[in-house]
Design an enzyme around this catalytic site. Structure first.
Site, PDB file in Angstrom:
ATOM      1  N   SER A   1       0.829  -1.203   0.000  1.00  0.00           N
ATOM      2  CA  SER A   1       0.000   0.000   0.000  1.00  0.00           C
ATOM      3  C   SER A   1       0.869   1.262   0.000  1.00  0.00           C
ATOM      4  O   SER A   1       1.774   1.386  -0.810  1.00  0.00           O
ATOM      5  CB  SER A   1      -0.963  -0.051   1.193  1.00  0.00           C
ATOM      6  OG  SER A   1      -2.047   0.833   1.003  1.00  0.00           O
TER       7      SER A   1
ATOM      8  N   HIS B   1      -7.255  -5.942  -0.258  1.00  0.00           N
ATOM      9  CA  HIS B   1      -6.070  -5.098  -0.188  1.00  0.00           C
ATOM     10  C   HIS B   1      -4.990  -5.676   0.727  1.00  0.00           C
ATOM     11  O   HIS B   1      -3.880  -5.139   0.781  1.00  0.00           O
ATOM     12  CB  HIS B   1      -6.472  -3.693   0.304  1.00  0.00           C
ATOM     13  CG  HIS B   1      -5.439  -2.642   0.070  1.00  0.00           C
ATOM     14  ND1 HIS B   1      -4.941  -2.337  -1.187  1.00  0.00           N
ATOM     15  CD2 HIS B   1      -4.777  -1.812   0.929  1.00  0.00           C
ATOM     16  CE1 HIS B   1      -4.044  -1.375  -1.090  1.00  0.00           C
ATOM     17  NE2 HIS B   1      -3.911  -1.040   0.176  1.00  0.00           N
TER      18      HIS B   1
ATOM     19  N   ASP C   1      -9.800  -5.810  -4.736  1.00  0.00           N
ATOM     20  CA  ASP C   1      -9.302  -4.770  -3.842  1.00  0.00           C
ATOM     21  C   ASP C   1     -10.246  -3.568  -3.852  1.00  0.00           C
ATOM     22  O   ASP C   1     -10.519  -2.999  -4.900  1.00  0.00           O
ATOM     23  CB  ASP C   1      -7.900  -4.345  -4.312  1.00  0.00           C
ATOM     24  CG  ASP C   1      -7.145  -3.515  -3.292  1.00  0.00           C
ATOM     25  OD1 ASP C   1      -7.778  -2.722  -2.585  1.00  0.00           O
ATOM     26  OD2 ASP C   1      -5.910  -3.662  -3.225  1.00  0.00           O
TER      27      ASP C   1
END
Length: 358
Positions: free
Chosen positions: A182, A337, A309
């Site tokens: 991320s 995610h 996601d």
């Protein structure tokens, strides 16, 4: 009538006995699975509390075996490599010495994303260590058990300090594979610009693989709105220096976090995250990165896409890859995610695949 009644009763007893045996067997199997699951999560909670990240967990990988595929793009691509199944590269115990001997870099450093900490990698650490790799998971500044007040973290350099310290202290000829999740991808990009000689390969896991002059936050604009709008109107902002000053961080509510990050993750991993996540400093993700062709541009980058996601949609991930092409792209079907929770086995196989690429 009596004979018929007796035969029927005998059949029913046999069927009932067979059902009882099946139910007993199923019950034992379920109890065994529950016991194993409880063990895994007790170990995870212990890790979250004590950060004993060098400990090897027994059976920590569970779930998420299939559903991944890979494709190669960029220089050096070959059809045979494109078509090679990930399972072909997954070493069994007998193959481990040969597998390890073939690797140029055996050290993997795991960098968490916004709000997370080193604790989130517990399944990945277990699987990589079982494959014989040397694994480090770092807490970025103000994350996990690194106790810096997030309101005081104003730059990407501050936030990335544990990573840059780690790379600084590596022996001169030592190299690592960096994996960033991320917004941790921005820390990986920062490290590629400042320590290119220490990084063998960089893996962006549904991450902010930004271009020069871009902010990490810009990658999430589709979901969260523009940075300017977010800074003015978001209800998740934290004003560490008072309402009269600019916001210093943000933290999603539990329901928002669950919807964005954990739509496919096991309930117990979600519970672990809910008690472990910390506020996210705004400064680092609002900072524009300066990336040069001479340093960042010479790095070997790989991207792992997560196809279910909700935080970083597959379309956005595809756009990142198109605008800033890496050497290779891998995809995990059915992953939210947080593939280290929802698809740990698939993630493990892809990391082994990347480690083996010459």
């Amino acid at each position: 009538m009596g004979n018929i009644f007796c035969v029927r009763n005998k059949d029913e007893k046999e069927r009932g006995g067979s059902r009882s045996k099946r139910m007993l067997g199923n019950g034992r199997s379920q109890r065994k699975m529950q016991a194993e699951e409880e063990l895994i999560h007790r170990q995870a909670l212990s890790m979250a509390i004590h950060q004993q990240l060098s400990q090897r967990f027994e059976g920590g990988g569970g779930g998420g075996g299939g559903g991944s595929m890979s494709r190669r793009i960029g220089p050096g691509s070959t059809s045979s490599r494109r078509q090679r199944a990930l399972s072909d590269s997954f070493p069994n115990t007998k193959q481990l010495p040969e597998f390890l001997e073939s690797l140029k870099t055996k050290k993997i450093v795991l960098i968490h994303g916004e709000g997370f900490g080193a604790w989130c990698w517990y399944k990945t650490i277990a699987l990589l260590e079982e494959s014989g790799l040397l694994t480090n998971a770092l807490d970025l500044t103000g994350s996990g058990i690194e106790l810096t007040d997030t309101n005081r973290i104003t730059s990407l350099a501050d936030y990335s300090k544990p990573l840059t310290n780690f790379l600084n202290n590596l022996p001169e000829d030592d190299k690592v594979i960096l994996v960033g999740h991320s917004s941790g991808g921005a820390c990986v990009s920062y490290a590629l610009e400042h320590f290119p000689e220490k990084i063998s390969k960089a893996v962006f896991l549904c991450a902010t693989m930004v271009s020069d002059g871009q902010r990490p936050f810009d990658v999430f604009a589709e979901e969260l709105g523009s940075a300017e709008l977010f800074m003015k109107e978001s209800k998740f902002l934290i004003y560490g220096n008072g309402k009269d000053n600019p916001p210093t961080g943000f933290m999603f509510a539990k329901q928002q976090s669950k919807g964005l990050y954990f739509n496919q993750s096991p309930a117990k991993d979600v519970a672990l995250a809910m008690v472990s996540m910390r506020p996210i400093p705004l400064g680092p993700i609002m900072e524009k990165l300066s990336l040069t062709p001479e340093k960042y541009g010479t790095s070997r980058r790989f991207f792992i896409q997560t196809l279910d996601d909700h935080a970083l949609s597959p379309d956005v991930q595809e756009k990142l890859v198109r605008e800033n092409p890496p050497e290779g792209v891998f995809k995990i079907k059915g992953s939210d995610h947080c593939p280290f929770f929802s698809k740990p086995q698939s993630l493990h196989k892809i990391l082994l695949e990347i480690a083996q690429i010459p």
